[in-house]
Design a protein around this motif. Structure first.
Motif, PDB file in Angstrom:
ATOM      1  N   PRO A 184       0.832  -1.208   0.000  1.00 52.86           N
ATOM      2  CA  PRO A 184       0.000   0.000   0.000  1.00 52.86           C
ATOM      3  C   PRO A 184       0.865   1.256   0.000  1.00 52.86           C
ATOM      4  N   PRO A 185       0.265   2.394  -0.321  1.00 48.52           N
ATOM      5  CA  PRO A 185       1.006   3.653  -0.209  1.00 48.52           C
ATOM      6  C   PRO A 185       1.413   3.862   1.255  1.00 48.52           C
ATOM      7  N   GLY A 186       2.427   4.664   1.479  1.00 48.93           N
ATOM      8  CA  GLY A 186       2.834   4.963   2.856  1.00 48.93           C
ATOM      9  C   GLY A 186       1.719   5.682   3.589  1.00 48.93           C
ATOM     10  N   ARG A 187       1.773   5.658   4.911  1.00 47.82           N
ATOM     11  CA  ARG A 187       0.725   6.311   5.687  1.00 47.82           C
ATOM     12  C   ARG A 187       0.823   7.818   5.506  1.00 47.82           C
ATOM     13  N   ALA A 188      -0.293   8.438   5.164  1.00 50.47           N
ATOM     14  CA  ALA A 188      -0.305   9.890   4.968  1.00 50.47           C
ATOM     15  C   ALA A 188      -1.527  10.458   5.674  1.00 50.47           C
ATOM     16  N   THR A 189      -1.419  11.705   6.076  1.00 50.01           N
ATOM     17  CA  THR A 189      -2.525  12.326   6.814  1.00 50.01           C
ATOM     18  C   THR A 189      -2.895  13.655   6.163  1.00 50.01           C
ATOM     19  N   VAL A 190      -4.052  14.166   6.545  1.00 50.07           N
ATOM     20  CA  VAL A 190      -4.471  15.483   6.069  1.00 50.07           C
ATOM     21  C   VAL A 190      -5.071  16.241   7.253  1.00 50.07           C
ATOM     22  N   ARG A 191      -4.889  17.556   7.229  1.00 53.59           N
ATOM     23  CA  ARG A 191      -5.418  18.404   8.301  1.00 53.59           C
ATOM     24  C   ARG A 191      -6.834  18.841   7.927  1.00 53.59           C
ATOM     25  N   VAL A 192      -7.783  18.595   8.815  1.00 56.32           N
ATOM     26  CA  VAL A 192      -9.142  19.085   8.609  1.00 56.32           C
ATOM     27  C   VAL A 192      -9.334  20.235   9.597  1.00 56.32           C
ATOM     28  N   PRO A 193      -9.569  21.456   9.090  1.00 59.23           N
ATOM     29  CA  PRO A 193      -9.663  22.602   9.999  1.00 59.23           C
ATOM     30  C   PRO A 193     -10.948  22.565  10.828  1.00 59.23           C
ATOM     31  N   ALA A 194     -10.975  23.341  11.891  1.00 59.68           N
ATOM     32  CA  ALA A 194     -12.167  23.417  12.739  1.00 59.68           C
ATOM     33  C   ALA A 194     -13.376  23.820  11.893  1.00 59.68           C
ATOM     34  N   GLY A 195     -14.535  23.295  12.240  1.00 58.59           N
ATOM     35  CA  GLY A 195     -15.742  23.629  11.476  1.00 58.59           C
ATOM     36  C   GLY A 195     -16.941  22.912  12.052  1.00 58.59           C
ATOM     37  N   LEU A 196     -18.042  22.984  11.342  1.00 59.52           N
ATOM     38  CA  LEU A 196     -19.288  22.397  11.824  1.00 59.52           C
ATOM     39  C   LEU A 196     -19.566  21.066  11.135  1.00 59.52           C
ATOM     40  N   ALA A 197     -20.179  20.161  11.878  1.00 62.14           N
ATOM     41  CA  ALA A 197     -20.614  18.886  11.292  1.00 62.14           C
ATOM     42  C   ALA A 197     -22.077  18.670  11.643  1.00 62.14           C
ATOM     43  N   THR A 198     -22.865  18.302  10.645  1.00 63.55           N
ATOM     44  CA  THR A 198     -24.271  18.002  10.878  1.00 63.55           C
ATOM     45  C   THR A 198     -24.418  16.503  11.092  1.00 63.55           C
ATOM     46  N   LEU A 199     -24.903  16.153  12.276  1.00 60.26           N
ATOM     47  CA  LEU A 199     -25.140  14.741  12.577  1.00 60.26           C
ATOM     48  C   LEU A 199     -26.637  14.468  12.527  1.00 60.26           C
ATOM     49  N   GLY A 200     -27.000  13.243  12.179  1.00 61.47           N
ATOM     50  CA  GLY A 200     -28.417  12.899  12.144  1.00 61.47           C
ATOM     51  C   GLY A 200     -29.105  13.493  10.937  1.00 61.47           C
ATOM     52  N   ALA A 201     -30.417  13.355  10.915  1.00 63.22           N
ATOM     53  CA  ALA A 201     -31.192  13.824   9.761  1.00 63.22           C
ATOM     54  C   ALA A 201     -32.475  14.489  10.237  1.00 63.22           C
ATOM     55  N   LYS A 202     -32.991  15.368   9.379  1.00 56.34           N
ATOM     56  CA  LYS A 202     -34.323  15.937   9.615  1.00 56.34           C
ATOM     57  C   LYS A 202     -35.352  14.935   9.137  1.00 56.34           C
ATOM     58  N   THR A 203     -36.438  14.789   9.882  1.00 54.38           N
ATOM     59  CA  THR A 203     -37.448  13.799   9.517  1.00 54.38           C
ATOM     60  C   THR A 203     -37.889  13.948   8.066  1.00 54.38           C
ATOM     61  N   ASN A 204     -38.059  15.172   7.630  1.00 52.37           N
ATOM     62  CA  ASN A 204     -38.592  15.353   6.278  1.00 52.37           C
ATOM     63  C   ASN A 204     -37.532  15.287   5.187  1.00 52.37           C
ATOM     64  N   ALA A 205     -36.272  15.197   5.590  1.00 50.99           N
ATOM     65  CA  ALA A 205     -35.207  15.222   4.589  1.00 50.99           C
ATOM     66  C   ALA A 205     -34.880  13.839   4.051  1.00 50.99           C
ATOM     67  N   VAL A 206     -35.266  12.786   4.766  1.00 53.05           N
ATOM     68  CA  VAL A 206     -34.998  11.420   4.302  1.00 53.05           C
ATOM     69  C   VAL A 206     -36.311  10.654   4.232  1.00 53.05           C
TER      70      VAL A 206
END
Ligand code: FE2
Length: 448
Positions: A184-206
């Motif tokens: 496999p390729p060597g282990r590599a990482t990426v920086r994800v900056p601070a921010g918002l994450a939406t968890l779950g779903a709205k009843t009407n959206a799915v």
């Protein structure tokens, strides 16, 4: 078949529901066809029911949920609908409930299944399965519940089949050959900056979600650094060779206890052959493919992460890495809005084993993180629990609540045996931390 009424069509297309149900039943039959007849009463995983149970459970669950609980009609055979009602998830082998003295003959279970199929298809074609005045039927809840329940168990069946001796199963015609890949390729990482994450779903959206997917909420995620690829067999072999299984300081108390009591010295999918390692492929043993994601328990994943001075991602960090973008918007899938297809990852039963990490560049997230959907569920450091606003689902009230016990961990993503509909962003899976048989891998993160 009657015309699709407007009200029903809003939530559930009868024709699509019947096609989906039949496709589920066909796939289940194909999975059972891989078995030699003498395997039918085997119990390849001591913490699960014997194989025979599942062939009865799938139709019995559908009858219990849609016909009886939903439509309020009598079932087909009360004996089967109790015997095959629920699966098990005991803490350890000593807590496995006693099996019935004798299971019904297979021919009777198959006959029950055929009657159940007729009843379900008739209900989906002709009954009012989206009645808004019934909590169990509103928005097609019971119908979707049975339609997603079956593919989830198909994954259970496959990882059980994975434990069977090779003489007790055979590959279906045209099964793809394993892709071993090279280093496999060597282990590599990426920086994800601070921010918002939406968890779950709205009843009407799915169209449908399981109870633990609601309600939708937004969380702030501090910046972190994450592995671009899942931890591979080659990476994990370094941990094994470095004596990681013998170092108590790397393990949680619970994980160390499990390791000792079960004499665990390597992943359950690995077997030692002299100085070499073999991967327990679905239909044949394979020389350990260095570039495949390692499949391990949460306890093993956590110990490895500690050894690397890192940790497992939280559920929110997984969301941020998978669905976030530098513009601040969020995607439905790591790659964007297009529905899953075979170019995006190893899922939906396309193969019977994993493939090398990084095989699907078209499935990468906005940050370039790969294989977030498919090729193995991903362990998180988040204990499985309810989201704010959680309510047990009327079609299956104990689906999640029985597991809010602090002993189960959230897994995200999906495996080679995860059906496309279950790849939606809000879907959550969970297992005990000491369960090593599921198609689950992990990646590590660093940061606050
Ligand atoms: Fe079930």
């Amino acid at each position: 078949m009657p015309e699709v009424e407007t009200e029903i069509g809003r939530y559930l297309d009868r024709r699509a529901a019947v096609d989906w149900y039949r496709a589920n039943r066909r796939r289940t039959a194909e999975i059972f066809e891989m078995l030699a007849p003498e395997a039918y009463h085997d119990r390849p995983i001591a913490l699960r029911n014997p194989i025979v149970f599942y062939e009865g459970h799938l139709p019995a669950f559908s009858v219990n949920t849609l016909v009886k609980r939903g439509l309020g009609q009598p079932g087909i055979d009360p004996r089967f609908e109790v015997l095959f009602e629920r699966g098990i998830d005991p803490e350890d082998e000593s807590a496995v409930p006693g099996a019935p003295a004798a299971w019904p003959p297979r021919v009777e279970i198959l006959a029950y299944g055929a009657r159940a199929d007729r009843a379900i298809v008739e209900a989906l074609e002709t009954k009012d399965v989206t009645r808004e005045d019934s909590p169990v039927l509103a928005r097609g809840l019971a119908a979707y519940t049975i339609l997603e329940h079956e593919p989830m168990h198909q994954e259970t069946l496959l990882y059980m089949w994975h434990r069977l001796p090779y003489g007790k199963k055979r590959a279906p015609e045209g099964a793809p050959r394993p892709v071993l890949g090279g280093d496999p390729p060597g282990r590599a990482t990426v920086r994800v900056p601070a921010g918002l994450a939406t968890l779950g779903a709205k009843t009407n959206a799915v169209a449908f979600g399981w109870d633990n997917e609601f309600a939708e909420h937004v969380v702030e995620v501090p910046g972190f650094e994450i592995d671009i690829d899942d931890v591979t067999n080659r990476d994990f072999l370094e941990f094994v060779r470095a004596g990681g299984y013998e170092r108590e300081d790397l393990w949680s108390e619970e994980g160390w206890l499990w390791r000792g009591e079960n004499d665990v010295h390597h992943p359950a999918f690995w077997e030692r052959s002299g100085d070499d390692w073999t991967w327990r492929g679905m239909f044949e043993p394979l020389p350990l493919p260095p570039g495949w994601p390692v499949f391990v328990s949460h306890a093993e994943a956590s110990a490895y992460a500690r050894w690397r001075d890192s940790r497992l991602p939280t559920e929110a960090e997984f969301h941020r890495a998978a669905y976030g973008t530098s513009a601040g918007s969020e995607r439905s899938y790591p790659w964007g809005e297009e529905p899953p297809d075979r170019t995006r990852g190893n899922f939906d039963f396309a193969r019977w084993d994993p493939v090398p990490v990084g095989s699907f560049p078209a499935g990468a997230s906005a940050w370039g993180v790969r294989d977030l959907l498919g090729n193995g569920w991903e362990w998180t450091s988040t204990v499985f629990g309810p989201f704010p606003g959680f309510e047990p689902m009327p079609s299956y009230p104990v689906y999640s609540t029985d597991f809010f016990d602090g002993k189960h961990w959230v897994m995200k993503g999906g495996s080679l045996a995860t059906a496309n509909p279950l790849l939606r962003r809000s879907f959550r899976n969970w297992f005990r931390g000491n369960y090593p048989y599921v198609y689950a891998t992990f990646r590590t993160v660093r940061g606050t």
